[in-house]
Design a protein around this motif. Structure first.
Motif, mmCIF file in Angstrom:
data_model
loop_
_atom_site.group_PDB
_atom_site.id
_atom_site.type_symbol
_atom_site.label_atom_id
_atom_site.label_comp_id
_atom_site.label_asym_id
_atom_site.label_seq_id
_atom_site.Cartn_x
_atom_site.Cartn_y
_atom_site.Cartn_z
ATOM 1 N N PHE A 68 -0.535 8.969 0.114
ATOM 2 C CA PHE A 68 0.312 8.384 1.158
ATOM 3 C C PHE A 68 0.292 6.865 1.059
ATOM 4 O O PHE A 68 -0.588 6.268 0.426
ATOM 5 C CB PHE A 68 -0.137 8.828 2.556
ATOM 6 N N VAL A 69 1.274 6.257 1.709
ATOM 7 C CA VAL A 69 1.341 4.806 1.872
ATOM 8 C C VAL A 69 1.356 4.544 3.369
ATOM 9 O O VAL A 69 2.162 5.138 4.099
ATOM 10 C CB VAL A 69 2.601 4.216 1.213
ATOM 11 N N LEU A 70 0.476 3.665 3.822
ATOM 12 C CA LEU A 70 0.350 3.385 5.251
ATOM 13 C C LEU A 70 0.490 1.887 5.497
ATOM 14 O O LEU A 70 -0.101 1.077 4.781
ATOM 15 C CB LEU A 70 -1.001 3.898 5.749
ATOM 16 N N VAL A 71 1.284 1.544 6.503
ATOM 17 C CA VAL A 71 1.464 0.145 6.913
ATOM 18 C C VAL A 71 1.103 0.049 8.388
ATOM 19 O O VAL A 71 1.804 0.601 9.245
ATOM 20 C CB VAL A 71 2.912 -0.333 6.683
ATOM 21 N N ALA A 72 -0.002 -0.616 8.704
ATOM 22 C CA ALA A 72 -0.452 -0.769 10.092
ATOM 23 C C ALA A 72 -0.368 -2.235 10.484
ATOM 24 O O ALA A 72 -0.736 -3.117 9.706
ATOM 25 C CB ALA A 72 -1.889 -0.267 10.235
ATOM 26 N N ASP A 73 0.128 -2.500 11.690
ATOM 27 C CA ASP A 73 0.198 -3.894 12.156
ATOM 28 C C ASP A 73 -0.361 -4.015 13.569
ATOM 29 O O ASP A 73 -0.571 -3.016 14.267
ATOM 30 C CB ASP A 73 1.634 -4.424 12.077
ATOM 31 N N ALA A 96 11.227 -1.596 -0.696
ATOM 32 C CA ALA A 96 11.120 -0.694 0.452
ATOM 33 C C ALA A 96 9.921 -1.076 1.307
ATOM 34 O O ALA A 96 10.004 -1.131 2.546
ATOM 35 C CB ALA A 96 11.000 0.748 -0.027
ATOM 36 N N LEU A 97 8.796 -1.364 0.660
ATOM 37 C CA LEU A 97 7.588 -1.750 1.391
ATOM 38 C C LEU A 97 7.809 -3.052 2.147
ATOM 39 O O LEU A 97 7.396 -3.200 3.301
ATOM 40 C CB LEU A 97 6.422 -1.887 0.408
ATOM 41 N N SER A 98 8.475 -4.002 1.522
ATOM 42 C CA SER A 98 8.716 -5.290 2.186
ATOM 43 C C SER A 98 9.634 -5.136 3.396
ATOM 44 O O SER A 98 9.513 -5.876 4.372
ATOM 45 C CB SER A 98 9.308 -6.296 1.191
ATOM 46 N N ASP A 99 10.549 -4.148 3.360
ATOM 47 C CA ASP A 99 11.418 -3.920 4.511
ATOM 48 C C ASP A 99 10.629 -3.398 5.702
ATOM 49 O O ASP A 99 10.910 -3.730 6.862
ATOM 50 C CB ASP A 99 12.533 -2.932 4.143
ATOM 51 N N VAL A 100 9.621 -2.578 5.457
ATOM 52 C CA VAL A 100 8.753 -2.112 6.542
ATOM 53 C C VAL A 100 7.937 -3.282 7.096
ATOM 54 O O VAL A 100 7.754 -3.412 8.315
ATOM 55 C CB VAL A 100 7.831 -0.975 6.058
ATOM 56 N N VAL A 101 7.470 -4.158 6.212
ATOM 57 C CA VAL A 101 6.722 -5.338 6.655
ATOM 58 C C VAL A 101 7.615 -6.248 7.504
ATOM 59 O O VAL A 101 7.136 -6.887 8.451
ATOM 60 C CB VAL A 101 6.139 -6.100 5.449
ATOM 61 N N TRP A 135 4.090 6.859 4.968
ATOM 62 C CA TRP A 135 4.953 7.617 4.064
ATOM 63 C C TRP A 135 4.140 8.772 3.477
ATOM 64 O O TRP A 135 3.090 8.550 2.868
ATOM 65 C CB TRP A 135 5.448 6.751 2.907
ATOM 66 N N GLU A 136 4.649 9.983 3.645
ATOM 67 C CA GLU A 136 3.989 11.159 3.080
ATOM 68 C C GLU A 136 4.975 11.924 2.190
ATOM 69 O O GLU A 136 6.187 11.751 2.301
ATOM 70 C CB GLU A 136 3.486 12.064 4.204
ATOM 71 N N LEU A 137 4.439 12.785 1.351
ATOM 72 C CA LEU A 137 5.255 13.548 0.392
ATOM 73 C C LEU A 137 6.083 12.578 -0.452
ATOM 74 O O LEU A 137 7.307 12.500 -0.354
ATOM 75 C CB LEU A 137 6.147 14.553 1.119
ATOM 76 N N ALA A 184 14.480 2.595 3.926
ATOM 77 C CA ALA A 184 13.423 2.109 3.038
ATOM 78 C C ALA A 184 12.374 3.192 2.838
ATOM 79 O O ALA A 184 11.953 3.487 1.712
ATOM 80 C CB ALA A 184 12.786 0.847 3.605
ATOM 81 N N SER A 185 11.940 3.817 3.931
ATOM 82 C CA SER A 185 10.893 4.830 3.848
ATOM 83 C C SER A 185 11.367 6.059 3.081
ATOM 84 O O SER A 185 10.684 6.548 2.172
ATOM 85 C CB SER A 185 10.442 5.229 5.253
ATOM 86 N N LEU A 186 12.549 6.556 3.421
ATOM 87 C CA LEU A 186 13.047 7.781 2.798
ATOM 88 C C LEU A 186 13.466 7.573 1.342
ATOM 89 O O LEU A 186 13.636 8.547 0.615
ATOM 90 C CB LEU A 186 14.213 8.345 3.604
ATOM 91 N N SER A 187 13.598 6.321 0.928
ATOM 92 C CA SER A 187 13.872 6.082 -0.490
ATOM 93 C C SER A 187 12.660 6.419 -1.350
ATOM 94 O O SER A 187 12.777 6.580 -2.569
ATOM 95 C CB SER A 187 14.276 4.619 -0.720
ATOM 96 N N GLN A 188 11.479 6.545 -0.700
ATOM 97 C CA GLN A 188 10.235 6.793 -1.435
ATOM 98 C C GLN A 188 9.580 8.123 -1.080
ATOM 99 O O GLN A 188 8.762 8.625 -1.856
ATOM 100 C CB GLN A 188 9.235 5.657 -1.163
ATOM 101 N N CYS A 189 9.901 8.681 0.069
ATOM 102 C CA CYS A 189 9.199 9.886 0.518
ATOM 103 C C CYS A 189 10.140 10.774 1.323
ATOM 104 O O CYS A 189 11.266 10.382 1.643
ATOM 105 C CB CYS A 189 7.980 9.505 1.358
#
Length: 426
Positions: free
Chosen positions: A57-62, A29-34, A164-166, A99-104
């Motif tokens: 939380f998990v945060l991905v900033a680019d 899921a994280l790699s799909d956001v990347v 990603w929260e919650l 990807a995101s909603l699979s985790q949060c």
């Protein structure tokens, strides 16, 4: 057909709940956001996996191109209405959401599209809201309602931040503030470092996309993991082959590049040997590594062409296919695996067998050299620079199919200078 058309709108709450189980785990899921960051032209992707109990939380900033308000709305649509180029890592218009909603249960996205226009757009995809309204809606917080901690990651430049929260699918513990929850997030950070270093290794090494990508996780730089050990002196790269496949009127190409890794005592160091064993370790890492647009989709295994074998564990083969062949390879939404097309399997079966034959010879030659040096078959000897040279020469003879000539040379050298043969590990 003459018939009345009736629009049947899916239940938003039910369908989003189903889409959560599309097949992702945390690292995929994280790699799909990347993937989205890479497609946006990012040079640095900063990932934070932050433990704060219920507020973890998990945060991905680019630092990519960023998105306008309209583009951000579209990015959070299930089945985005956008055209994908052949080099884009996305495909279905589902990745960011599924990807995101699979985790949060709550995804916040902030983006700035231009350096001169300092306006930040923010949208929130909240499953609680969708559940209560049963409508496909996203929320647009006002400027003062945007979390400053997330805004700060944009700085004064274009880019995008996904949060990603919650984390209900991650922190499944009764006590989300407890030791085990904290330990799990720490373990996921380590696992993500290894996984992203593998699937994006070409981007991290500057071998794809025309730029060098930098990924950091909690401040630590992700190092590329090259499955083929090309920095090792005794590694062998065999000649690539290109195959043509057709999908309807489209023609796509598949490039096959075989590699044979050194035996254990021919590695430059013990740590290099251990690193090349990979996440699944030596036996299961042998086989085919499939890439789409430079991004690894599948790592290891022979896709049904042959079975895993201890004697062929040094063989690894890169398979690059054009994105226009996606349907033929049946790339899944999570981009975790593909199906080997029957046509391609028939084309590469013989070349794969040849690679495995050479890898088997290299494996046995290394085992015999170890036995000669130690008196114990299969026990690695202390490798030195002379043995590295010896193995490289032996591997070269295998690549050129000149084993017979090589053996005659070895016998001649042995008769004149047996100490040289011994030092070279022959």
């Amino acid at each position: 057909m003459n018939a009345e058309s009736i629009q049947v709108v899916p239940s938003a709450s039910r369908l989003t709940a189903s889409l959560r189980d599309i097949g992702y785990d945390f690292v995929t899921a994280l790699s799909d956001v990347v993937d989205n960051s890479v497609t946006a032209g990012a040079r640095h992707v900063d990932i934070r996996i932050e433990f704060r109990g219920d507020e973890s939380f998990v945060l991905v900033a680019d630092d990519g191109a960023g998105m306008t308000a309209g583009a951000l709305n579209e990015a959070l649509r299930f089945g985005s209405r956008r055209t994908y180029s052949k080099r884009d890592l996305g495909k279905f218009g589902l990745g960011l959401k599924t990807a995101s909603l699979s985790q949060c249960t709550k995804v916040t996205v902030l983006s700035r599209a231009a350096r001169k226009n300092r306006r930040i757009e923010c949208r929130v995809l909240d499953l609680a809201h969708i559940e209560s309204t049963d409508r496909w809606e996203i929320l647009a917080p006002l400027v003062g309602q945007m979390p400053e901690e997330y805004v700060d990651f944009l700085g004064g430049r274009p880019g995008t931040v996904v949060v990603w929260e919650l984390l209900d699918r991650v922190l499944t513990y009764t006590d989300p503030d407890g030791y085990w929850a904290k330990r799990k997030l720490h373990a996921l950070a380590q696992e993500s470092t290894q996984y992203l270093g593998m699937v994006f290794h070409r981007f991290l090494a500057g071998e794809a996309g025309g730029r060098t990508l930098k990924i950091t996780i909690n401040g630590e730089i992700v190092q590329p993991w090259d499955p083929y050990g090309r920095e090792e002196p005794a590694q062998v790269t065999l000649s690539p082959r290109v195959f043509e496949l057709r999908v309807g009127k489209k023609v796509g190409f598949v490039r096959m590049t075989p590699y044979i890794l050194p035996v254990r005592d021919q590695f430059s160091s013990q740590s290099a040997f251990e690193r090349l064993s990979g996440p699944m370790k030596w036996n299961r890492q042998q086989g085919l590594y499939l890439y789409r647009a430079g991004r690894m989709i599948q790592h290891g295994g022979w896709c049904g062409i042959r079975t895993l074998d201890e004697h062929t564990k040094l063989a690894r083969v890169a398979i690059d296919f054009d994105p226009c062949l996606d349907d033929l390879f049946q790339v899944n939404v999570a981009k975790m695996k593909v199906t080997m097309p029957t046509e391609l399997a028939g084309l590469i079966e013989k070349p794969v067998s040849e690679v495995c034959l050479q890898a088997g010879r290299a494996y046995r030659a290394g085992a015999n050299a170890s036995a000669d040096a130690t008196g114990n078959p299969g026990t690695p000897a202390a490798g030195g620079s002379a043995k590295v040279i010896g193995f490289a020469l032996k591997a070269a003879s295998l690549e050129l199919n000149e084993q017979a000539a090589f053996e005659r040379i070895v016998e001649l050298v042995r008769s004149r200078s047996p100490e040289v043969v011994e030092s070279l590990g022959w």
